[in-house]
Design a protein around this motif. Structure first.
Motif, PDB file in Angstrom:
ATOM      1  N   LEU A  86       4.403  14.217 -10.183  1.00  0.00           N
ATOM      2  CA  LEU A  86       3.457  13.608  -9.252  1.00  0.00           C
ATOM      3  C   LEU A  86       4.087  12.392  -8.569  1.00  0.00           C
ATOM      4  N   ARG A  87       4.797  11.576  -9.327  1.00  0.00           N
ATOM      5  CA  ARG A  87       5.483  10.423  -8.743  1.00  0.00           C
ATOM      6  C   ARG A  87       6.459  10.869  -7.646  1.00  0.00           C
ATOM      7  N   ILE A  88       7.234  11.897  -7.955  1.00  0.00           N
ATOM      8  CA  ILE A  88       8.216  12.404  -6.991  1.00  0.00           C
ATOM      9  C   ILE A  88       7.524  12.997  -5.776  1.00  0.00           C
ATOM     10  N   HIS A  89       6.483  13.785  -6.015  1.00  0.00           N
ATOM     11  CA  HIS A  89       5.758  14.425  -4.917  1.00  0.00           C
ATOM     12  C   HIS A  89       5.180  13.393  -3.959  1.00  0.00           C
ATOM     13  N   LEU A  90       4.522  12.369  -4.488  1.00  0.00           N
ATOM     14  CA  LEU A  90       3.901  11.373  -3.630  1.00  0.00           C
ATOM     15  C   LEU A  90       4.954  10.569  -2.877  1.00  0.00           C
ATOM     16  N   SER A  91       6.034  10.210  -3.550  1.00  0.00           N
ATOM     17  CA  SER A  91       7.116   9.476  -2.876  1.00  0.00           C
ATOM     18  C   SER A  91       7.690  10.297  -1.729  1.00  0.00           C
ATOM     19  N   ASN A  92       7.943  11.572  -1.974  1.00  0.00           N
ATOM     20  CA  ASN A  92       8.506  12.439  -0.931  1.00  0.00           C
ATOM     21  C   ASN A  92       7.538  12.624   0.227  1.00  0.00           C
ATOM     22  N   LEU A  93       6.254  12.738  -0.084  1.00  0.00           N
ATOM     23  CA  LEU A  93       5.254  12.888   0.972  1.00  0.00           C
ATOM     24  C   LEU A  93       5.261  11.677   1.899  1.00  0.00           C
ATOM     25  N   ILE A  94       5.269  10.499   1.320  1.00  0.00           N
ATOM     26  CA  ILE A  94       5.249   9.276   2.137  1.00  0.00           C
ATOM     27  C   ILE A  94       6.533   9.149   2.949  1.00  0.00           C
ATOM     28  N   ARG A  95       7.648   9.484   2.342  1.00  0.00           N
ATOM     29  CA  ARG A  95       8.916   9.413   3.073  1.00  0.00           C
ATOM     30  C   ARG A  95       8.953  10.415   4.220  1.00  0.00           C
ATOM     31  N   SER A  96       8.249  11.548   4.062  1.00  0.00           N
ATOM     32  CA  SER A  96       8.253  12.579   5.104  1.00  0.00           C
ATOM     33  C   SER A  96       7.566  12.124   6.377  1.00  0.00           C
ATOM     34  N   ILE A  97       6.730  11.081   6.293  1.00  0.00           N
ATOM     35  CA  ILE A  97       6.080  10.563   7.502  1.00  0.00           C
ATOM     36  C   ILE A  97       6.782   9.313   8.020  1.00  0.00           C
ATOM     37  N   GLY A  98       7.957   9.018   7.478  1.00  0.00           N
ATOM     38  CA  GLY A  98       8.772   7.939   8.005  1.00  0.00           C
ATOM     39  C   GLY A  98       8.597   6.593   7.334  1.00  0.00           C
ATOM     40  N   ALA A  99       7.836   6.540   6.245  1.00  0.00           N
ATOM     41  CA  ALA A  99       7.643   5.284   5.518  1.00  0.00           C
ATOM     42  C   ALA A  99       8.533   5.272   4.275  1.00  0.00           C
ATOM     43  N   ARG A 100       8.669   4.098   3.673  1.00  0.00           N
ATOM     44  CA  ARG A 100       9.434   3.967   2.432  1.00  0.00           C
ATOM     45  C   ARG A 100       8.485   4.108   1.245  1.00  0.00           C
TER      46      ARG A 100
END
Length: 274
Positions: free
Chosen positions: A116-130
């Motif tokens: 879940l940690r990885i999924h959420l981090s990747n999701l946020i990064r996919s929209i251009g945020a850190r």
């Protein structure tokens, strides 16, 4: 964005096959609680005094992960994964070692929490945020401190408190509106998200013993006397959980990390604020 992230966490927990016992298909965790803390909340600076100078702020987490300015951190996204009733009940019947269901939830359920940690981090990064999850990025490490005992560079419980998800307890657990039997997770991001309010009167108000002295059942539940009315002996608890139980429950159930959780079950705060 707040609602999008809440729904994403909820849907991932409820739909993911990773949140399932392999043999029965039943979930490790129920619907999650989600909260948001401001990265510049003074509490994070206070934690350097309360816990230790080694405890990282959200700004330090983001800076270490991306070499950006610490001031660019905006929000800490936090969640609580409540352990299911069936698992809680099985562990509530235990007296010396945790139940198989509890051990599997600690071992495999925490692996799901990492996903879940990885999924959420990747999701946020996919929209251009850190975004970075401290426990995935190598920014978490244990610390043995002369003043507070066993601690770490990033406490998921303290971060959840900052996000308004609950308060602390006599046994050093964290009591949420869905109780003390759960796993925690968090991600730091530069997205600006509305902050969840802290509504509790003080950092211990969800604990009956701290509130009015009327409980303390977690003391009786501890199989190695690591809890008393004076608090939690972290070293004795750790020696039991990461020493003895690896040889007993770990060998029995075939997993390295079984947890214990006896003090989190068969107590009034198991699944609610008492």
């Amino acid at each position: 964005m707040e609602q999008v992230l809440r729904e994403e966490i909820r849907n991932f927990v409820l739909a993911s096959p990773g949140n399932r016992f392999v043999d029965s298909g039943q979930p490790y965790f129920d619907e999650p609680l989600v909260g948001f803390a401001a990265a510049d909340d003074p509490l994070f600076t206070d934690f350097k005094s309360i816990i230790g100078e080694f405890h990282l702020t959200p700004g330090e987490i983001l800076h270490n992960a991306f070499s950006c300015g610490a001031e660019e951190a905006r929000t800490v996204i936090c969640w609580i994964l409540p352990i299911t009733e069936a698992t809680r009940k099985s562990n509530g019947q235990a007296r010396s070692i945790p139940s198989r269901e509890w051990a599997m939830t600690r071992a495999h359920g925490e692996h799901f929490n990492t996903l879940l940690r990885i999924h959420l981090s990747n999701l946020i990064r996919s929209i251009g945020a850190r975004a970075v999850a401290p426990l995935v990025a190598g920014l978490w490490r244990p610390v043995k401190d002369s003043r507070v005992g066993m601690a770490s560079t990033w406490s998921e419980r303290h971060v959840a408190y900052a996000a308004g998800l609950g308060t602390f307890s006599l046994n050093d657990g964290f009591i949420t509106e869905k109780g003390i039997a759960h796993r925690c997770g968090s991600v730091v991001t530069d997205l600006a998200i509305p902050v969840s309010p802290r509504t509790c009167a003080d950092p211990w108000s969800n604990c009956l013993y701290h509130r009015n002295g009327s409980c303390g059942l977690c003391v009786q539940r501890c199989p190695v006397n690591a809890i008393s009315l004076q608090g939690h002996d972290k070293e004795r608890c750790q020696a039991h959980v990461y020493g003895e139980l690896r040889q007993t429950a770990g060998q029995l159930y075939g997993v390295m990390e079984t947890g214990c959780g006896l003090c989190q079950t068969a107590v009034p705060c198991e699944a609610r604020v008492p």
